[in-house]
Design an enzyme around this catalytic site. Structure first.
Site, mmCIF file in Angstrom:
data_model
loop_
_atom_site.group_PDB
_atom_site.id
_atom_site.type_symbol
_atom_site.label_atom_id
_atom_site.label_comp_id
_atom_site.label_asym_id
_atom_site.label_seq_id
_atom_site.Cartn_x
_atom_site.Cartn_y
_atom_site.Cartn_z
ATOM 1 N N ARG A 59 0.655 -1.220 0.006
ATOM 2 C CA ARG A 59 -0.195 0.059 -0.043
ATOM 3 C C ARG A 59 0.753 1.276 -0.229
ATOM 4 O O ARG A 59 0.687 2.150 -0.495
ATOM 5 C CB ARG A 59 -0.936 -0.181 1.220
ATOM 6 C CG ARG A 59 -1.889 -1.240 0.902
ATOM 7 C CD ARG A 59 -2.988 -1.322 2.010
ATOM 8 N NE ARG A 59 -3.851 -2.449 1.897
ATOM 9 C CZ ARG A 59 -4.969 -2.676 2.574
ATOM 10 N NH1 ARG A 59 -5.380 -1.946 3.319
ATOM 11 N NH2 ARG A 59 -5.545 -3.779 2.133
ATOM 12 N N ASP A 172 -17.091 5.658 9.746
ATOM 13 C CA ASP A 172 -15.890 4.916 9.469
ATOM 14 C C ASP A 172 -14.667 5.988 9.530
ATOM 15 O O ASP A 172 -15.103 7.100 9.246
ATOM 16 C CB ASP A 172 -16.081 4.296 8.102
ATOM 17 C CG ASP A 172 -14.928 2.905 7.928
ATOM 18 O OD1 ASP A 172 -15.181 2.035 8.222
ATOM 19 O OD2 ASP A 172 -13.812 3.386 7.626
#
Length: 301
Positions: A59, A172
């Site tokens: 990532r 979130d």
């Protein structure tokens, strides 16, 4: 002339040397890894260890390409110099968002068979003349969880829905997944396992270039509010909630942070309210304050 070209080549560096330098730059050093882990913990409370190093490498590599940087060290320096401005992009890039509709279906069966019948029996109307039902999906990812909760509740209350005021809060830390959840548009294969009758009622099939997509029905959207929230920061909502879903997120925190979060969830639950955890999660020492009423389902007295 030949000598000059040879010198020029040396000045520019041999292609093999450049490749070696590039490979060295794209190694995630132990110091950089430790810095990233500390930054993640300080920003989100999420604990990364050596088992996550490969995931973090993949990532971070994408981030470095996107930011047009040369190395992991360059990105670490960017976080040191501009961490506050960069943190949202960084968090969105590294957080894991694995989810599906009706994931861990036994939780939704428990809502249908146990929770809703009990609430129908015991809830009294509030000032607006309706019975309130409040649920919080506290790590909602791309929205499949809160939409699954909404479908379950609306189906269970179908006969008496006019008597109820149903609201689901979906939060979130990742703003990108929240945007997807709010849009409510999914690949058609995401709802393959949902019964046909439910699909036809709660999802609209796209047409033309969108034929492989479905959109969540407005009836579901109207019950859900999507908000960005870092669980370690202040919680602006008041509660109380009849149920809180905190599934497959607690495992990323250390024990101390887990216990602090359980205490905060406890305060947010109404008496008799339920806390739903993920399949590999447990309350640890905080179990003494809850009753275990099902598989990773815990009731506040």
């Amino acid at each position: 002339m030949t000598e000059l070209r040879r010198n020029g080549a040396n000045m520019q560096g041999h292609p093999q040397d450049r490749r070696v330098n590039r490979e060295q730059a794209m190694r995630l050093s132990e110091d950089d890894f430790k810095f990233i882990c500390k930054f993640v913990y300080k920003t989100t409370g999420i604990v990364l260890n050596d088992s996550k190093k490969e995931m973090l490498y993949r990532r971070l590599t994408r981030i470095i390409r996107e930011r047009k940087l040369n190395s992991f060290s360059d990105y670490c320096q960017l976080l040191r110099d501009h961490g506050e401005q960069e943190k949202d992009f960084f968090i969105n890039a590294i957080t894991t968002n694995l989810t599906s509709f009706f994931r861990e279906n036994h939780h939704f069966e428990y809502l249908t068979n146990e929770v809703i019948p009990t609430l129908i029996k015991n809830k009294t109307a509030s000032k607006n003349g309706k019975k309130q039902l409040r649920v919080w999906s506290s790590a909602c990812s791309t929205g499949e969880e809160p939409y699954s909760i909404a479908i379950t509740i609306l189906e269970a209350l179908k006969k008496d829905l006019a008597q109820w005021d149903v609201k689901i809060l979906a939060t979130d830390i990742d703003s990108n997944v929240l945007a997807k959840g709010k849009a409510g548009i999914y690949d058609v294969n995401r709802i393959e396992e949902i019964p046909l009758k439910v699909k036809q009622h709660y999802f609209l099939q796209g047409s033309g270039q969108s034929s492989q997509s479905v959109k969540v029905h407005k009836e579901l959207k109207n019950t859900i509010t999507f908000k960005q929230l870092n669980l370690l920061h202040d919680w602006p909502m008041k509660g109380p909630f009849d149920a809180i879903f905190c599934r497959n997120v607690i495992i990323y925190f250390d024990k101390k942070t887990q216990q602090e979060l359980f205490a905060r969830y406890y305060e947010m639950l109404a008496p008799g309210g339920l806390l739903f955890l993920g399949h590999s999660e447990n309350l640890g020492n905080y179990q003494q304050y809850f009753s275990n009423v099902g598989r990773t389902i815990f009731r506040k007295p």
